[in-house]
Design a protein around this motif. Structure first.
Motif, PDB file in Angstrom:
ATOM      1  N   ARG A   1      -1.413  -2.754   9.718  1.00  0.00           N
ATOM      2  CA  ARG A   1      -2.175  -2.078  10.768  1.00  0.00           C
ATOM      3  C   ARG A   1      -2.007  -2.787  12.091  1.00  0.00           C
ATOM      4  N   THR A   2      -1.640  -4.064  12.053  1.00  0.00           N
ATOM      5  CA  THR A   2      -1.397  -4.846  13.263  1.00  0.00           C
ATOM      6  C   THR A   2       0.082  -4.876  13.613  1.00  0.00           C
ATOM      7  N   PHE A   3       0.940  -5.198  12.633  1.00  0.00           N
ATOM      8  CA  PHE A   3       2.363  -5.393  12.935  1.00  0.00           C
ATOM      9  C   PHE A   3       3.276  -4.268  12.468  1.00  0.00           C
ATOM     10  N   GLY A   4       2.729  -3.235  11.841  1.00  0.00           N
ATOM     11  CA  GLY A   4       3.529  -2.070  11.454  1.00  0.00           C
ATOM     12  C   GLY A   4       4.260  -2.239  10.138  1.00  0.00           C
TER      13      GLY A   4
ATOM     14  N   ALA B   1       0.818  -1.212   0.000  1.00  0.00           N
ATOM     15  CA  ALA B   1       0.000   0.000   0.000  1.00  0.00           C
ATOM     16  C   ALA B   1       0.854   1.266   0.000  1.00  0.00           C
ATOM     17  N   ALA B   2       2.086   1.173   0.499  1.00  0.00           N
ATOM     18  CA  ALA B   2       2.981   2.341   0.546  1.00  0.00           C
ATOM     19  C   ALA B   2       4.416   1.827   0.657  1.00  0.00           C
ATOM     20  N   VAL B   3       5.358   2.648   0.190  1.00  0.00           N
ATOM     21  CA  VAL B   3       6.785   2.305   0.266  1.00  0.00           C
ATOM     22  C   VAL B   3       7.544   3.450   0.940  1.00  0.00           C
ATOM     23  N   GLU B   4       8.832   3.241   1.123  1.00  0.00           N
ATOM     24  CA  GLU B   4       9.675   4.214   1.812  1.00  0.00           C
ATOM     25  C   GLU B   4       9.413   5.650   1.363  1.00  0.00           C
ATOM     26  N   GLY B   5       9.408   6.547   2.339  1.00  0.00           N
ATOM     27  CA  GLY B   5       9.207   7.959   2.051  1.00  0.00           C
ATOM     28  C   GLY B   5       7.761   8.419   2.100  1.00  0.00           C
ATOM     29  N   HIS B   6       6.810   7.485   2.094  1.00  0.00           N
ATOM     30  CA  HIS B   6       5.398   7.864   2.173  1.00  0.00           C
ATOM     31  C   HIS B   6       5.011   8.187   3.605  1.00  0.00           C
ATOM     32  N   GLU B   7       4.215   9.239   3.772  1.00  0.00           N
ATOM     33  CA  GLU B   7       3.727   9.604   5.103  1.00  0.00           C
ATOM     34  C   GLU B   7       2.495   8.767   5.415  1.00  0.00           C
ATOM     35  N   MET B   8       2.495   8.180   6.593  1.00  0.00           N
ATOM     36  CA  MET B   8       1.389   7.341   7.036  1.00  0.00           C
ATOM     37  C   MET B   8       0.597   8.120   8.082  1.00  0.00           C
ATOM     38  N   VAL B   9      -0.701   8.263   7.842  1.00  0.00           N
ATOM     39  CA  VAL B   9      -1.575   9.008   8.734  1.00  0.00           C
ATOM     40  C   VAL B   9      -2.719   8.086   9.152  1.00  0.00           C
ATOM     41  N   SER B  10      -2.970   8.015  10.444  1.00  0.00           N
ATOM     42  CA  SER B  10      -4.003   7.135  10.981  1.00  0.00           C
ATOM     43  C   SER B  10      -5.364   7.821  10.976  1.00  0.00           C
ATOM     44  N   ASP B  11      -6.424   7.007  10.947  1.00  0.00           N
ATOM     45  CA  ASP B  11      -7.783   7.523  11.124  1.00  0.00           C
ATOM     46  C   ASP B  11      -8.008   7.971  12.565  1.00  0.00           C
ATOM     47  N   ASN B  12      -7.188   7.437  13.458  1.00  0.00           N
ATOM     48  CA  ASN B  12      -7.296   7.767  14.879  1.00  0.00           C
ATOM     49  C   ASN B  12      -6.515   9.049  15.157  1.00  0.00           C
ATOM     50  N   PRO B  13      -7.186  10.127  15.586  1.00  0.00           N
ATOM     51  CA  PRO B  13      -6.496  11.400  15.821  1.00  0.00           C
ATOM     52  C   PRO B  13      -5.461  11.332  16.947  1.00  0.00           C
ATOM     53  N   ASP B  14      -5.522  10.296  17.786  1.00  0.00           N
ATOM     54  CA  ASP B  14      -4.546  10.146  18.872  1.00  0.00           C
ATOM     55  C   ASP B  14      -3.208   9.590  18.384  1.00  0.00           C
TER      56      ASP B  14
END
Length: 143
Positions: free
Chosen positions: A87-90, A45-58
């Protein structure tokens, strides 16, 4: 292979996976980060350099480190814990990827090429033309 393809897979080995050989959208076979004796089939779904943003604001956003990727199960009905993916193991080290799925045989009637990135489909088309023997795969298929 929970949450992904079921059946017999034709897999192209990748000696050293990196963003030039594995692209976003590719279905890959990787070593399970929790148990390297097991293998998972997931989509990049994404490779190095991509910013990962969660649906969870925390949760804090982060950028994928060099030689890492984010993989997801294709089955959207699964909850993140059930899907057992990034989403489980990073993030997953590219070195955990052993190959790219090219062709899936579910049964003698239901089979076809795996929908990978355009780049990989072009790269793998010659392999499918030369090496794919659906009759042999069907004979050796175990439901």
């Amino acid at each position: 292979m929970s949450g992904m393809l079921s059946g017999t897979l034709l897999v192209r080995k990748i000696a050293a996976a990196d963003p030039r050989r594995v692209r976003i959208g590719d279905v890959v076979v990787l070593k399970d980060p929790a148990n390297p004796n097991n293998y998972l089939v997931r989509r990049v779904a994404a490779v190095e350099g991509h910013e990962m943003v969660s649906d969870n604001p925390d949760d804090d956003s982060f950028v994928l480190a060099r030689d890492h990727c984010w993989v997801l199960a294709d089955n959207k009905r699964l909850k993140p814990k059930e899907a057992y993916d990034s989403r489980t193991f990073g993030p997953v080290a590219m070195s955990c990827i052993v190959g790219r799925a090219l062709y899936c045989l579910r049964n003698g009637v239901d089979h076809g090429p795996v929908h990978n990135s355009i780049f990989s489909r072009r790269q793998d088309s010659a392999v499918l033309e030369v090496e794919l023997n659906v009759d042999e795969m069907t004979r050796n298929h175990k439901p």
